[in-house]
Design a protein around this motif. Sequence first.
Motif, mmCIF file in Angstrom:
data_model
loop_
_atom_site.group_PDB
_atom_site.id
_atom_site.type_symbol
_atom_site.label_atom_id
_atom_site.label_comp_id
_atom_site.label_asym_id
_atom_site.label_seq_id
_atom_site.Cartn_x
_atom_site.Cartn_y
_atom_site.Cartn_z
ATOM 1 N N LEU A 6 0.830 -1.211 0.000
ATOM 2 C CA LEU A 6 0.000 0.000 0.000
ATOM 3 C C LEU A 6 0.866 1.262 0.000
ATOM 4 N N LEU A 7 1.985 1.224 0.739
ATOM 5 C CA LEU A 7 2.898 2.368 0.763
ATOM 6 C C LEU A 7 3.617 2.537 -0.574
ATOM 7 N N ILE A 8 3.938 1.431 -1.234
ATOM 8 C CA ILE A 8 4.566 1.497 -2.562
ATOM 9 C C ILE A 8 3.606 2.138 -3.562
ATOM 10 N N ILE A 9 2.346 1.753 -3.526
ATOM 11 C CA ILE A 9 1.356 2.347 -4.429
ATOM 12 C C ILE A 9 1.212 3.843 -4.130
ATOM 13 N N ARG A 10 1.203 4.195 -2.849
ATOM 14 C CA ARG A 10 1.147 5.617 -2.492
ATOM 15 C C ARG A 10 2.321 6.373 -3.110
ATOM 16 N N ASP A 11 3.523 5.821 -2.966
ATOM 17 C CA ASP A 11 4.724 6.504 -3.450
ATOM 18 C C ASP A 11 4.845 6.502 -4.974
ATOM 19 N N SER A 12 4.480 5.433 -5.622
ATOM 20 C CA SER A 12 4.684 5.318 -7.071
ATOM 21 C C SER A 12 3.527 5.871 -7.896
ATOM 22 N N ALA A 47 0.814 7.857 -6.289
ATOM 23 C CA ALA A 47 0.135 8.938 -5.550
ATOM 24 C C ALA A 47 -1.327 8.614 -5.298
ATOM 25 N N ILE A 48 -1.581 7.377 -4.839
ATOM 26 C CA ILE A 48 -2.939 6.935 -4.534
ATOM 27 C C ILE A 48 -2.965 6.438 -3.094
ATOM 28 N N LEU A 49 -3.999 6.842 -2.359
ATOM 29 C CA LEU A 49 -4.303 6.258 -1.056
ATOM 30 C C LEU A 49 -5.695 5.652 -1.123
ATOM 31 N N PHE A 50 -5.927 4.681 -0.276
ATOM 32 C CA PHE A 50 -7.176 3.925 -0.322
ATOM 33 C C PHE A 50 -7.951 4.074 0.981
ATOM 34 N N SER A 51 -9.286 4.006 0.854
ATOM 35 C CA SER A 51 -10.152 4.152 2.018
ATOM 36 C C SER A 51 -11.084 2.967 2.217
ATOM 37 N N SER A 52 -11.092 2.055 1.277
ATOM 38 C CA SER A 52 -11.955 0.878 1.372
ATOM 39 C C SER A 52 -11.135 -0.353 0.985
ATOM 40 N N PHE A 53 -11.226 -1.381 1.820
ATOM 41 C CA PHE A 53 -10.408 -2.575 1.647
ATOM 42 C C PHE A 53 -11.270 -3.815 1.835
ATOM 43 N N LYS A 54 -11.232 -4.719 0.882
ATOM 44 C CA LYS A 54 -11.877 -6.025 1.016
ATOM 45 C C LYS A 54 -10.780 -7.065 0.803
ATOM 46 N N VAL A 55 -10.336 -7.680 1.898
ATOM 47 C CA VAL A 55 -9.175 -8.571 1.881
ATOM 48 C C VAL A 55 -9.623 -10.014 2.043
ATOM 49 N N LEU A 77 -10.230 0.488 -2.854
ATOM 50 C CA LEU A 77 -10.788 1.655 -3.515
ATOM 51 C C LEU A 77 -10.226 2.918 -2.888
ATOM 52 N N GLY A 78 -9.882 3.880 -3.730
ATOM 53 C CA GLY A 78 -9.321 5.116 -3.227
ATOM 54 C C GLY A 78 -9.231 6.168 -4.295
ATOM 55 N N ASP A 79 -8.298 7.103 -4.115
ATOM 56 C CA ASP A 79 -8.182 8.218 -5.045
ATOM 57 C C ASP A 79 -6.761 8.764 -5.033
ATOM 58 N N HIS A 80 -6.455 9.542 -6.068
ATOM 59 C CA HIS A 80 -5.170 10.231 -6.146
ATOM 60 C C HIS A 80 -5.075 11.248 -5.012
ATOM 61 N N ILE A 81 -3.868 11.444 -4.500
ATOM 62 C CA ILE A 81 -3.665 12.386 -3.393
ATOM 63 C C ILE A 81 -2.858 13.601 -3.814
ATOM 64 N N ILE A 82 -2.657 13.772 -5.105
ATOM 65 C CA ILE A 82 -1.933 14.945 -5.589
ATOM 66 C C ILE A 82 -2.723 16.186 -5.196
ATOM 67 N N GLY A 83 -2.055 17.124 -4.534
ATOM 68 C CA GLY A 83 -2.708 18.338 -4.076
ATOM 69 C C GLY A 83 -3.322 18.219 -2.690
ATOM 70 N N SER A 84 -3.352 17.012 -2.137
ATOM 71 C CA SER A 84 -3.885 16.817 -0.782
ATOM 72 C C SER A 84 -2.774 16.998 0.237
#
Length: 135
Positions: free
Chosen positions: A67-73, A75-83, A97-104
């Motif tokens: 999840l941290l790699i996806i954030r760094d590579s 620029a996405i963070l997630f708010s919903s997880f079905k594992v 499920l989540g969204d881009h964090i550019i500008g956040s």
Amino acid sequence: MFEYFDVTADIGVKVWGNSINELFENAAIAVTSLMIDPARLKRNITKEIFVEGNDIPSLLINWITELLIIRDSEAILFSSFKVNVSSDGRTLTAKILGDHIIGSTIEMDIKAITYSLFELKELDNSFHVQFVLDI
């Protein structure tokens, strides 16, 4: 359910779940919540990911790392997880499920999850994990 505890120069996280799947989902929410309020994240992006480990502890470490790699590579963070953790505890699939964090504004920069003070327990049909995040 999750809570945080103080660790010198880092932050400790304690997470509970009624199942191993819920534990992994709650761990992801706990980590996201340190960076941004998950309620602020739209669910515009859906990803399905596959993570491997040698056992459940390494699988959880690899899950948060992914999840941290996806954030760094991306620029996405997630708010919903079905594992869905496999029965042998060595793989998982997840719909996130989540969204881009550019500008956040990111409240805390988490560098990595560590094995420091790592502890995973099954207690009366519920699960508990404790880990430290490098910030």
